[in-house]
Enzyme design. Structure first.
Site, short mmCIF file in Angstrom:
data_model
loop_
_atom_site.label_atom_id
_atom_site.label_comp_id
_atom_site.label_asym_id
_atom_site.label_seq_id
_atom_site.Cartn_x
_atom_site.Cartn_y
_atom_site.Cartn_z
N ASP A 25 0.83 -1.21 0.00
CA ASP A 25 0.00 0.00 0.00
C ASP A 25 0.86 1.26 0.00
OD1 ASP A 25 -2.42 1.30 -0.09
OD2 ASP A 25 -2.67 1.36 2.08
N GLY A 28 -0.21 5.32 -4.51
CA GLY A 28 -0.86 6.57 -4.92
C GLY A 28 -0.26 7.76 -4.19
N ARG A 29 -0.09 7.62 -2.89
CA ARG A 29 0.47 8.74 -2.11
C ARG A 29 1.92 9.02 -2.51
NH1 ARG A 29 -1.03 6.19 3.37
NH2 ARG A 29 -1.57 4.50 1.95
N TRP A 30 2.65 7.98 -2.82
CA TRP A 30 4.05 8.14 -3.25
C TRP A 30 4.10 9.03 -4.48
CZ3 TRP A 30 6.97 6.94 -7.59
CH2 TRP A 30 8.35 6.88 -7.41
N HIS A 42 2.07 3.26 -9.12
CA HIS A 42 1.88 1.82 -9.33
C HIS A 42 3.06 1.24 -10.10
CE1 HIS A 42 -1.97 2.10 -7.53
NE2 HIS A 42 -2.54 2.79 -8.51
N TRP A 74 -12.05 -2.13 -7.80
CA TRP A 74 -12.77 -1.77 -9.04
C TRP A 74 -13.48 -0.44 -8.89
CZ3 TRP A 74 -11.48 -4.63 -13.04
CH2 TRP A 74 -11.17 -5.98 -12.88
N LEU A 136 10.27 -20.88 -4.62
CA LEU A 136 9.40 -19.90 -3.96
C LEU A 136 8.01 -19.99 -4.59
CD1 LEU A 136 8.87 -17.35 -2.14
CD2 LEU A 136 9.58 -15.97 -4.10
N ARG A 199 -4.82 -1.83 8.94
CA ARG A 199 -6.06 -2.61 8.75
C ARG A 199 -5.78 -3.73 7.75
NH1 ARG A 199 -7.78 2.72 6.79
NH2 ARG A 199 -7.37 2.85 4.56
N SER A 201 -8.13 -4.69 5.30
CA SER A 201 -8.73 -4.36 4.00
C SER A 201 -9.20 -5.59 3.21
CB SER A 201 -7.76 -3.53 3.15
OG SER A 201 -7.47 -2.30 3.78
N GLU A 212 1.34 -13.08 12.60
CA GLU A 212 1.94 -11.91 13.26
C GLU A 212 1.79 -10.72 12.31
OE1 GLU A 212 3.02 -11.85 16.35
OE2 GLU A 212 2.54 -14.00 16.50
C1 IPE Z 1 -5.55 -2.77 -0.13
O1 IPE Z 1 -5.19 -1.44 -0.31
C2 IPE Z 1 -5.52 -3.50 -1.43
C3 IPE Z 1 -4.22 -3.60 -2.11
C4 IPE Z 1 -3.07 -3.21 -1.65
C5 IPE Z 1 -4.24 -4.24 -3.36
P1 IPE Z 1 -6.28 -0.28 -0.41
O2 IPE Z 1 -5.50 0.97 -0.54
O3 IPE Z 1 -7.26 -0.56 -1.49
O4 IPE Z 1 -7.01 -0.38 1.00
P2 IPE Z 1 -7.97 0.67 1.73
O5 IPE Z 1 -9.07 1.01 0.79
O6 IPE Z 1 -7.15 1.87 2.06
O7 IPE Z 1 -8.42 -0.04 2.96
C1 IPE Z 2 -1.80 0.11 -3.34
O1 IPE Z 2 -1.52 1.46 -3.35
C2 IPE Z 2 -2.02 -0.45 -4.72
C3 IPE Z 2 -3.41 -0.85 -5.00
C4 IPE Z 2 -4.40 -0.78 -4.18
C5 IPE Z 2 -3.67 -1.37 -6.32
P1 IPE Z 2 -2.66 2.56 -3.34
O2 IPE Z 2 -3.03 2.88 -4.74
O3 IPE Z 2 -3.78 2.12 -2.48
O4 IPE Z 2 -1.90 3.78 -2.70
P2 IPE Z 2 -2.51 4.83 -1.67
O5 IPE Z 2 -2.98 4.07 -0.47
O6 IPE Z 2 -3.63 5.54 -2.36
O7 IPE Z 2 -1.36 5.73 -1.36
MG MG Z 3 -4.15 2.37 -0.49
#
Ligand code: IPE
Ligand code: IPE
Ligand code: MG
Length: 261
Positions: A25, A28-30, A42, A74, A136, A199, A201, A212
């Protein structure tokens, strides 16, 4: 895929997980921090996948399950979903041969029918090509949800009952678990989530029952060997009691270590 400096073996943790599960995760913020589109994050995240796979190969971790796309993802804007699908296609075209060469078995978990045919074909091909590998086990959770997994396992059990293959009174935890994704693997013993949120998710809900959990603020594209070392060292220091007391574990260990082989 290669070229990373092997870290100091003396600094390696003594206990490594057999099965590592990761929520990747923060892509997007990166990107947004650099005022760039989320899709760039991504793409950078795909490089971190390579680093994580390399790390598992180097440390003898048997299974790695990566959450790549949730059943809820989605709902993101169509252009982001489209960019992710393109990225999955390109990553498969680029990486499968090298993964195969390195003894990685690739599998996808999740509801595959939602993906476009060219992507499904690549997924099928990647699984077939790498099916015999044992170094692996790399599981990519794509269009995966923990609730979906428990639901599809329940549906299979219901079908078995209505076809007369089993009777309802024989259903126990083991029979349900055997119908879940990844049933043939030990459950994850270490879960890592990057990106700062603490969390699950809707990731592996059943399979994480005694896992853990380890969280880091590091955004997925910034993943480093040091970050993973931190998780491994923390994991090695945990006492996994599975409902027992500390004293019971200590006496069981001393009984085992006292045995003459
Ligand atoms: C969880 O990340 C799913 C993946 C990393 C693929 P999200 O960014 O979608 O999770 P929420 O919505 O913040 O809980
Ligand atoms: C996880 O990164 C990748 C996917 C859910 C596909 P995010 O896209 O959720 O990144 P943030 O949480 O918005 O930074
Ligand atoms: Mg995210």
């Amino acid at each position: 895929m290669s070229g990373f400096v092997v870290d100091n073996p003396a600094a390696r943790p003594s206990v490594v997980p057999r099965h590592l599960a990761v929520i990747m995760d923060g892509n997007g913020r990166w990107a947004q921090r650099q005022h760039r589109p989320r899709s760039i994050g991504h793409r950078a995240g795909a490089r971190a996948v390579n680093l994580c796979v390399d790390y598992c190969l180097d440390h003898g971790i048997e299974a790695l399950t990566l959450f790549a796309f949730s059943s809820e993802n989605w709902q993101r804007p169509a252009d982001e979903v489209g960019a992710l699908m393109q990225l999955f296609m390109r990553a498969l075209d680029r990486e499968v041969d090298e993964l195969h060469r390195r003894g990685v078995r690739l599998r996808f978990v999740g509801e595959r029918s939602a993906f476009a045919k060219p992507l499904r074909q690549r997924m099928d091909r990647a699984e077939t090509t790498t099916a015999g590998n044992t170094r692996l086990q790399l599981n990519i959770a794509a269009n995966y949800g923990g609730r979906w997994d428990i639901t599809q396992a329940s549906r299979k059990l219901a079908e078995d009952v209505s076809a007369g293959r089993i009777t309802a009174d024989t259903i126990d935890e083991a029979t349900l678990a055997s119908r879940l994704s990844l049933a043939d693997l030990p459950p994850p013993d270490l879960f890592i989530r990057t990106g700062g949120d603490q969390r699950i998710s809707n990731f592996l809900l059943w399979q994480l029952a005694y896992c853990e959990l380890w969280f880091t603020d590091t955004l997925w594209p910034d993943l480093s060997r040091e970050t993973l070392n931190g998780a491994m060292h923390d994991f090695a220091s945990r006492e996994r009691r599975f409902g027992k007391t500390s004293e019971q574990l200590v006496s069981a260990n001393s009984a085992t270590s006292g045995k003459i082989a």
